[in-house]
Design a protein around this motif. Structure first.
Motif, PDB file in Angstrom:
ATOM      1  N   SER A  26      31.557  50.571  41.798  1.00 11.62           N
ATOM      2  CA  SER A  26      32.895  50.794  42.370  1.00 11.62           C
ATOM      3  C   SER A  26      32.890  50.348  43.826  1.00 11.62           C
ATOM      4  CB  SER A  26      33.283  52.272  42.289  1.00 11.62           C
ATOM      5  OG  SER A  26      33.165  52.769  40.975  1.00 11.62           O
ATOM      6  N   ALA A  27      34.011  49.789  44.268  1.00 11.22           N
ATOM      7  CA  ALA A  27      34.127  49.338  45.659  1.00 11.22           C
ATOM      8  C   ALA A  27      35.536  49.603  46.157  1.00 11.22           C
ATOM      9  CB  ALA A  27      33.782  47.859  45.770  1.00 11.22           C
ATOM     10  N   TRP A  28      35.614  49.956  47.434  1.00 11.36           N
ATOM     11  CA  TRP A  28      36.904  50.190  48.096  1.00 11.36           C
ATOM     12  C   TRP A  28      36.897  49.415  49.413  1.00 11.36           C
ATOM     13  CZ3 TRP A  28      33.990  53.752  45.621  1.00 11.36           C
ATOM     14  CH2 TRP A  28      34.600  54.511  44.602  1.00 11.36           C
ATOM     15  N   LEU A  29      37.908  48.598  49.632  1.00  8.32           N
ATOM     16  CA  LEU A  29      38.083  47.891  50.894  1.00  8.32           C
ATOM     17  C   LEU A  29      39.338  48.453  51.549  1.00  8.32           C
ATOM     18  CD1 LEU A  29      37.124  45.673  52.801  1.00  8.32           C
ATOM     19  CD2 LEU A  29      38.527  44.040  51.508  1.00  8.32           C
ATOM     20  N   ILE A  30      39.147  49.108  52.688  1.00  7.62           N
ATOM     21  CA  ILE A  30      40.205  49.910  53.316  1.00  7.62           C
ATOM     22  C   ILE A  30      40.530  49.317  54.683  1.00  7.62           C
ATOM     23  CG2 ILE A  30      40.838  52.244  54.044  1.00  7.62           C
ATOM     24  CD1 ILE A  30      38.427  53.158  52.190  1.00  7.62           C
ATOM     25  N   PRO A  31      41.810  49.055  54.982  1.00  3.16           N
ATOM     26  CA  PRO A  31      42.191  48.467  56.269  1.00  3.16           C
ATOM     27  C   PRO A  31      42.176  49.490  57.396  1.00  3.16           C
ATOM     28  CG  PRO A  31      44.145  48.810  54.935  1.00  3.16           C
ATOM     29  CD  PRO A  31      42.973  49.187  54.075  1.00  3.16           C
ATOM     30  N   GLU A  32      41.018  50.051  57.637  1.00  2.46           N
ATOM     31  CA  GLU A  32      40.852  51.073  58.666  1.00  2.46           C
ATOM     32  C   GLU A  32      39.362  51.187  58.972  1.00  2.46           C
ATOM     33  OE1 GLU A  32      41.112  55.923  58.828  1.00  2.46           O
ATOM     34  OE2 GLU A  32      42.712  54.829  57.797  1.00  2.46           O
ATOM     35  N   ALA A  33      39.005  51.309  60.224  1.00  2.00           N
ATOM     36  CA  ALA A  33      37.599  51.455  60.603  1.00  2.00           C
ATOM     37  C   ALA A  33      37.170  52.912  60.459  1.00  2.00           C
ATOM     38  CB  ALA A  33      37.385  50.992  62.040  1.00  2.00           C
ATOM     39  N   GLY A  34      35.963  53.116  59.967  1.00  2.00           N
ATOM     40  CA  GLY A  34      35.416  54.467  59.857  1.00  2.00           C
ATOM     41  C   GLY A  34      36.093  55.322  58.820  1.00  2.00           C
ATOM     42  N   ALA A  35      36.700  54.733  57.802  1.00  2.00           N
ATOM     43  CA  ALA A  35      37.386  55.505  56.768  1.00  2.00           C
ATOM     44  C   ALA A  35      36.388  56.362  55.999  1.00  2.00           C
ATOM     45  CB  ALA A  35      38.121  54.572  55.817  1.00  2.00           C
ATOM     46  N   SER A  36      36.823  57.547  55.617  1.00  2.00           N
ATOM     47  CA  SER A  36      35.964  58.450  54.857  1.00  2.00           C
ATOM     48  C   SER A  36      35.934  58.028  53.400  1.00  2.00           C
ATOM     49  CB  SER A  36      36.466  59.889  54.978  1.00  2.00           C
ATOM     50  OG  SER A  36      37.804  59.983  54.513  1.00  2.00           O
ATOM     51  N   ALA A  37      34.989  58.584  52.639  1.00  2.00           N
ATOM     52  CA  ALA A  37      34.850  58.263  51.224  1.00  2.00           C
ATOM     53  C   ALA A  37      36.090  58.725  50.464  1.00  2.00           C
ATOM     54  CB  ALA A  37      33.603  58.923  50.656  1.00  2.00           C
ATOM     55  N   PRO A  38      36.465  58.028  49.404  1.00  2.00           N
ATOM     56  CA  PRO A  38      37.647  58.419  48.623  1.00  2.00           C
ATOM     57  C   PRO A  38      37.432  59.743  47.932  1.00  2.00           C
ATOM     58  CG  PRO A  38      36.422  56.703  47.510  1.00  2.00           C
ATOM     59  CD  PRO A  38      35.797  56.854  48.861  1.00  2.00           C
ATOM     60  N   GLY A  47      37.869  62.467  44.591  1.00  2.00           N
ATOM     61  CA  GLY A  47      37.216  62.462  43.285  1.00  2.00           C
ATOM     62  C   GLY A  47      37.689  61.383  42.342  1.00  2.00           C
ATOM     63  N   ASP A  48      38.980  61.059  42.345  1.00  2.00           N
ATOM     64  CA  ASP A  48      39.473  60.041  41.415  1.00  2.00           C
ATOM     65  C   ASP A  48      39.480  58.649  42.019  1.00  2.00           C
ATOM     66  OD1 ASP A  48      41.508  60.202  43.232  1.00  2.00           O
ATOM     67  OD2 ASP A  48      43.061  60.789  41.802  1.00  2.00           O
ATOM     68  N   GLY A  49      38.881  58.529  43.226  1.00  2.00           N
ATOM     69  CA  GLY A  49      38.755  57.209  43.827  1.00  2.00           C
ATOM     70  C   GLY A  49      40.015  56.687  44.476  1.00  2.00           C
ATOM     71  N   ALA A  50      41.037  57.546  44.636  1.00  2.00           N
ATOM     72  CA  ALA A  50      42.304  57.087  45.203  1.00  2.00           C
ATOM     73  C   ALA A  50      42.203  56.995  46.721  1.00  2.00           C
ATOM     74  CB  ALA A  50      43.419  58.048  44.814  1.00  2.00           C
ATOM     75  N   TRP A  51      42.895  55.994  47.265  1.00  2.00           N
ATOM     76  CA  TRP A  51      42.968  55.833  48.716  1.00  2.00           C
ATOM     77  C   TRP A  51      44.206  54.993  49.017  1.00  2.00           C
ATOM     78  CZ3 TRP A  51      39.934  57.852  52.594  1.00  2.00           C
ATOM     79  CH2 TRP A  51      40.216  57.397  53.875  1.00  2.00           C
ATOM     80  N   PRO A  52      45.107  55.532  49.842  1.00  2.00           N
ATOM     81  CA  PRO A  52      46.327  54.779  50.140  1.00  2.00           C
ATOM     82  C   PRO A  52      46.006  53.432  50.767  1.00  2.00           C
ATOM     83  CG  PRO A  52      46.496  57.058  50.894  1.00  2.00           C
ATOM     84  CD  PRO A  52      45.067  56.843  50.503  1.00  2.00           C
ATOM     85  N   GLN A  53      46.676  52.393  50.302  1.00  2.00           N
ATOM     86  CA  GLN A  53      46.578  51.033  50.823  1.00  2.00           C
ATOM     87  C   GLN A  53      45.193  50.411  50.653  1.00  2.00           C
ATOM     88  OE1 GLN A  53      47.920  51.380  54.895  1.00  2.00           O
ATOM     89  NE2 GLN A  53      50.077  51.392  54.282  1.00  2.00           N
ATOM     90  N   ALA A  54      44.321  51.024  49.904  1.00  2.00           N
ATOM     91  CA  ALA A  54      42.983  50.469  49.713  1.00  2.00           C
ATOM     92  C   ALA A  54      42.971  49.479  48.564  1.00  2.00           C
ATOM     93  CB  ALA A  54      41.979  51.584  49.442  1.00  2.00           C
ATOM     94  N   HIS A  55      42.116  48.459  48.693  1.00  2.00           N
ATOM     95  CA  HIS A  55      41.803  47.592  47.569  1.00  2.00           C
ATOM     96  C   HIS A  55      40.667  48.277  46.817  1.00  2.00           C
ATOM     97  CE1 HIS A  55      44.053  44.278  49.539  1.00  2.00           C
ATOM     98  NE2 HIS A  55      43.530  44.780  50.653  1.00  2.00           N
ATOM     99  N   ALA A  56      40.906  48.691  45.591  1.00  2.00           N
ATOM    100  CA  ALA A  56      39.915  49.446  44.821  1.00  2.00           C
ATOM    101  C   ALA A  56      39.562  48.689  43.552  1.00  2.00           C
ATOM    102  CB  ALA A  56      40.441  50.838  44.479  1.00  2.00           C
ATOM    103  N   TRP A  57      38.255  48.630  43.254  1.00  2.00           N
ATOM    104  CA  TRP A  57      37.791  47.902  42.073  1.00  2.00           C
ATOM    105  C   TRP A  57      36.682  48.694  41.381  1.00  2.00           C
ATOM    106  CZ3 TRP A  57      37.521  45.511  47.002  1.00  2.00           C
ATOM    107  CH2 TRP A  57      38.555  44.608  47.294  1.00  2.00           C
ATOM    108  N   GLN A  58      36.556  48.473  40.089  1.00  2.00           N
ATOM    109  CA  GLN A  58      35.464  49.046  39.299  1.00  2.00           C
ATOM    110  C   GLN A  58      35.027  48.040  38.245  1.00  2.00           C
ATOM    111  OE1 GLN A  58      36.467  52.827  37.572  1.00  2.00           O
ATOM    112  NE2 GLN A  58      36.057  53.969  39.450  1.00  2.00           N
ATOM    113  N   ALA A  59      33.755  48.078  37.909  1.00  3.50           N
ATOM    114  CA  ALA A  59      33.242  47.198  36.856  1.00  3.50           C
ATOM    115  C   ALA A  59      31.960  47.806  36.306  1.00  3.50           C
ATOM    116  CB  ALA A  59      32.968  45.800  37.399  1.00  3.50           C
ATOM    117  N   VAL A  60      31.683  47.529  35.043  1.00  3.70           N
ATOM    118  CA  VAL A  60      30.408  47.891  34.431  1.00  3.70           C
ATOM    119  C   VAL A  60      29.564  46.621  34.405  1.00  3.70           C
ATOM    120  CG1 VAL A  60      29.253  48.720  32.354  1.00  3.70           C
ATOM    121  CG2 VAL A  60      31.425  49.735  33.069  1.00  3.70           C
TER     122      VAL A  60
END
Length: 535
Positions: free
Chosen positions: A122-134, A136-149
């Motif tokens: 799983s990866a999250w790219l967030i337009p903010e410096a020092g952002a905290s971890a997402p 439990g469900d991996g949600a984050w406003p305005q974040a680019h979120a991806w998952q893959a097996v």
């Protein structure tokens, strides 16, 4: 006569039906998603867009033929009378009900071992410096979120890449009394992409990650007229970019993070969070009550067998490319193939226990790409355990990870670096310049040939961790002015003449040294500082 009798006897005997057996997941041929390779540092402008990289081919860790051969060897070792059709897929077997049931159980065990190799990335790219971890469900406003097996050692790419063609130069050809200038089409790459490759370590309880975060924006084009009747205008792209190659080690489910602030992009601050969830491989003897050949170990050796792609030679170009550069850099450790791992374990066993050889008498083993598939033994000193122990010992020196913090003015980059792996940061502006001409001459005519060069202004730094010390080097380039000389002054055509400033340094930094200055401040040039900390 004897052959004829055997043939008639075979015809007279009742024949068992062929049974189709399901292949394990490791035999599934992967059809890779749309893939684009990582961009070389400062390499978002290609002067000849015809240079295309071939797409990845599909692959299977175990082919159907590999599975058939493995099943045949296992059946022989277990004393089973199992016949396999020589062509597969499909995998066809013939034998008694008991033998077919044994084959299904063996394939099921191999399939279970293969499924333990799968990792959730799983990866999250967030337009903010020092952002905290997402959450439990991996949600984050305005974040680019991806998952893959993914499988260990498999490269995965997240994000979007944009490409735009432009007239970069002209290809000039002349004959006796005529000539032509054909346009050469270049390409500009931009977008926000994350390239990741993970391997299981410590028996699957943790992961080793190699990655690249590439952020690039096309700021626009400038047109330059060579002012020659033989040549047309040339477009010159302006690209603001920050490219970071990093690496790190973490326990399964833990995050690795990259923080960037003050980049030359419109949104200057970014946080990349990566998490890999793995399944630990069982250890010790085969599970009680499980028949021989029905308990398998899949040992990941992709960290040992695959080196990072390496970082290419990188210079600022346009007049000073031969004066200062970052050397090409690759992983410090040598690659060891799966067969090399097995050979080393077997050699060690023979030298310490001369009365025992595991080459043939030991459990069945299958070598695959970055993987050793071994039947679990009935003792704590089985081949599988010796291989797992050897892999842990060899990978151990590569698992040290530190946190690197680089600072230059408003630019700040914080990222992990694993022992022996090259890391690099390139942040600045890319463009092209027409810096000169050569000439194509024929008996009755001639034509100017433009010389177009790549130009990079900004910070380029790279390093590699060895023990407690990071060996690093960098250069910093700026352009004070780009003067234009017209055709009358330059004779063949108008040229662009940059006045540039460049500085470079090479320094070894130790963990715990605190903030260390790599380059001091000068007029119109910021200082560059680095600080290392244990992760």
């Amino acid at each position: 006569m004897l052959n004829l009798c055997l043939t008639l006897l075979a015809i007279a005997m009742p024949q068992q039906d062929w049974t189709a057996l399901e292949l394990p997941e490791l035999s599934g041929e992967t059809n890779p998603d749309a893939f684009f390779p990582p961009v070389a540092s400062g390499g978002h402008i290609q002067l000849d867009a015809r240079d295309r990289t071939q797409a990845r081919n599909s692959r299977a860790l175990l082919t159907a033929q590999d599975v058939a051969a493995l099943l045949e060897r296992s059946a022989g070792a277990a004393g089973k009378n199992l016949a396999l059709f020589p062509y597969s897929p499909p995998l066809l077997a013939r034998g008694s009900d008991e033998d077919i049931a044994w084959a299904r159980a063996t394939l099921s065990a191999i399939d279970a071992a293969g499924k333990r190799q799968s990792m959730k990335l799983s990866a999250w790219l967030i337009p903010e410096a020092g952002a905290s971890a997402p959450d439990g469900d991996g949600a984050w406003p305005q974040a680019h979120a991806w998952q893959a097996v993914v499988s260990p050692g498999e490269e995965i790419v997240f994000g979007q890449r944009l490409h735009e063609d432009f007239v970069a130069n002209y290809d000039v050809n002349v004959s006796t009394d005529a000539g032509v200038a054909a346009p050469m089409v270049g390409g500009v790459t931009s977008g926000k992409t994350v390239h990741l490759r993970a391997s299981k370590i410590r028996g699957g309880t943790g992961y080793h990650l190699r990655g690249q975060l590439d952020l690039a924006e096309l700021a626009g084009f400038e047109e330059f007229d060579p002012d020659s009747p033989d040549l047309g205008k040339i477009r010159q792209p302006l690209v603001n970019s920050t490219t970071l190659n990093f690496s790190g080690v973490a326990e399964s489910g833990e995050f690795l993070r990259v923080d960037l602030s003050g980049t030359p992009l419109k949104e200057p601050d970014w946080t990349l969070l990566v998490r890999v969830e793995t399944v630990a491989e069982p250890e010790g003897p085969a599970t009680d009550g499980v028949l021989p050949g029905h308990d398998w170990r899949a040992i990941d050796v992709t960290l040992l067998s695959t080196r990072s792609a390496g970082l290419p030679h990188f210079n600022p170009g346009a007049g000073i490319g031969d004066q200062v550069y970052l050397e090409a850099m690759s992983s410090h450790s040598a690659a060891i193939t799966p067969s090399g791992v097995l050979s080393a374990v077997e050699s060690g066993s023979r030298s310490s226990r001369t009365s025992r050889s595991i080459s043939k008498a030991g459990p069945t083993t299958q070598i695959a790409e970055g993987l050793l598939l071994i039947a679990a033994g009935d003792s704590a000193d089985s081949t599988a355990d010796r291989v797992a122990s050897f892999v842990r010992a060899v990978e151990s020196p590569r698992l040290n990870t530190i946190t690197v913090e680089l600072r230059m003015g408003g630019l700040r980059a914080t990222f992990p670096a694993a022992s022996g792996e090259p890391v690099r940061l390139a942040s600045g502006r890319e463009r092209t310049l027409l810096t000169g001409y050569s000439a194509e001459i024929a008996p009755n005519t001639w034509m100017p040939i433009p010389i177009v060069e790549h130009h990079f202004d900004g910070l380029a730094w790279q390093g590699r961790l060895g023990g407690e010390q990071l060996h690093s080097s960098l250069w910093l380039s700026t352009t004070e002015e780009i003067a234009v000389r017209d055709r009358f002054e330059a004779r063949l055509g108008a040229v662009q003449l940059p006045r540039r400033s460049v500085r470079a340094a090479r320094k070894d930094v130790r963990i715990g040294d605190g903030s260390t200055e790599l380059l001091g401040p000068l007029k119109n040039s910021e200082s560059v500082q680095i600080e290392l900390s244990a992760r």
